[in-house]
Design a protein around this motif. Structure first.
Motif, PDB file in Angstrom:
ATOM      1  N   PHE A 134     -77.914  20.157 -53.152  1.00  0.00           N
ATOM      2  CA  PHE A 134     -77.890  19.671 -51.776  1.00  0.00           C
ATOM      3  C   PHE A 134     -76.605  18.888 -51.518  1.00  0.00           C
ATOM      4  O   PHE A 134     -75.937  19.072 -50.491  1.00  0.00           O
ATOM      5  N   ASN A 135     -76.239  18.010 -52.443  1.00  0.00           N
ATOM      6  CA  ASN A 135     -75.036  17.206 -52.280  1.00  0.00           C
ATOM      7  C   ASN A 135     -73.771  18.067 -52.300  1.00  0.00           C
ATOM      8  O   ASN A 135     -72.801  17.751 -51.611  1.00  0.00           O
ATOM      9  N   LEU A 136     -73.780  19.147 -53.071  1.00  0.00           N
ATOM     10  CA  LEU A 136     -72.635  20.060 -53.046  1.00  0.00           C
ATOM     11  C   LEU A 136     -72.486  20.682 -51.652  1.00  0.00           C
ATOM     12  O   LEU A 136     -71.373  20.873 -51.169  1.00  0.00           O
ATOM     13  N   GLY A 137     -73.604  20.977 -51.015  1.00  0.00           N
ATOM     14  CA  GLY A 137     -73.559  21.492 -49.646  1.00  0.00           C
ATOM     15  C   GLY A 137     -72.971  20.480 -48.679  1.00  0.00           C
ATOM     16  O   GLY A 137     -72.308  20.841 -47.708  1.00  0.00           O
ATOM     17  N   ASN A 138     -73.187  19.196 -48.935  1.00  0.00           N
ATOM     18  CA  ASN A 138     -72.625  18.147 -48.086  1.00  0.00           C
ATOM     19  C   ASN A 138     -71.103  18.112 -48.153  1.00  0.00           C
ATOM     20  O   ASN A 138     -70.461  17.513 -47.289  1.00  0.00           O
ATOM     21  N   ARG A 139     -70.530  18.722 -49.167  1.00  0.00           N
ATOM     22  CA  ARG A 139     -69.079  18.738 -49.285  1.00  0.00           C
ATOM     23  C   ARG A 139     -68.453  19.677 -48.245  1.00  0.00           C
ATOM     24  O   ARG A 139     -67.268  19.586 -47.965  1.00  0.00           O
ATOM     25  N   LEU A 140     -69.267  20.555 -47.683  1.00  0.00           N
ATOM     26  CA  LEU A 140     -68.802  21.428 -46.612  1.00  0.00           C
ATOM     27  C   LEU A 140     -68.810  20.640 -45.309  1.00  0.00           C
ATOM     28  O   LEU A 140     -69.438  19.593 -45.196  1.00  0.00           O
ATOM     29  N   TRP A 141     -68.159  21.167 -44.292  1.00  0.00           N
ATOM     30  CA  TRP A 141     -68.155  20.477 -43.004  1.00  0.00           C
ATOM     31  C   TRP A 141     -69.574  20.432 -42.458  1.00  0.00           C
ATOM     32  O   TRP A 141     -70.296  21.422 -42.481  1.00  0.00           O
ATOM     33  N   HIS A 142     -69.981  19.296 -41.988  1.00  0.00           N
ATOM     34  CA  HIS A 142     -71.277  19.167 -41.342  1.00  0.00           C
ATOM     35  C   HIS A 142     -71.254  17.968 -40.394  1.00  0.00           C
ATOM     36  O   HIS A 142     -70.360  17.138 -40.443  1.00  0.00           O
TER      37      HIS A 142
END
Length: 154
Positions: free
Chosen positions: A106-114
């Motif tokens: 989940f935290n790796l996904g937060n590294r993308l723009w959001h």
């Protein structure tokens, strides 16, 4: 020291000086912080040695909070308050998260723009980040000013 806003970028972002978040600022200071957010979009308040309770008191003084965490495995949480999201690579015992841990993914996904909470019927007014441990190199958080992007459209 009086409250001041020092621009850090020509389009948006300012550093707030003259506030100590260990106690909740008075109503006039809170109003100036709201106005500073409207003007600058992102405010940086450096060197605030605050704990979870002090951060929550400041956040509550700015307005109502989202009632629960929006993360994977929320029951495995290291922070005291349910309104706080734990964006970390550490498990509840302080060990590094395993490579296949859902929270790490989940935290790796937060590294993308959001954009935090933008999908909710009532999106968050603000997102507040409090870095507890800052690496000597890297670890940057980047922001985009969607107002400036809109203004730049033909």
């Amino acid at each position: 020291m009086a409250l001041s806003f020092v621009p850090l970028h020509p389009v948006f972002v300012a550093e707030v000086r003259g506030v100590d978040l260990r106690t909740v600022p008075d109503a006039e200071t809170l109003q100036r912080i709201h106005l500073g957010m409207q003007q600058h979009g992102v405010l940086v308040i450096r060197d605030q040695p605050i704990d979870d309770d002090q951060q929550m008191a400041f956040a509550r003084a700015l307005g109502p909070l989202e009632p629960s965490r929006a993360v994977v495995d929320a029951h495995k949480h290291r922070l005291k308050h349910k309104e706080m999201a734990d964006i970390s690579n550490l498990d509840v015992d302080g060990s590094l998260l395993a490579a296949d841990d859902n929270r790490r993914m989940f935290n790796l996904g937060n590294r993308l723009w959001h954009s935090d909470s933008s999908f909710k019927a009532t999106p968050a007014l603000y997102s507040m980040l409090h870095a507890r441990v800052i690496p000597d190199v890297g670890g940057d958080t980047e922001f985009a000013d969607m107002r400036a992007a809109w203004d730049a459209l033909p």
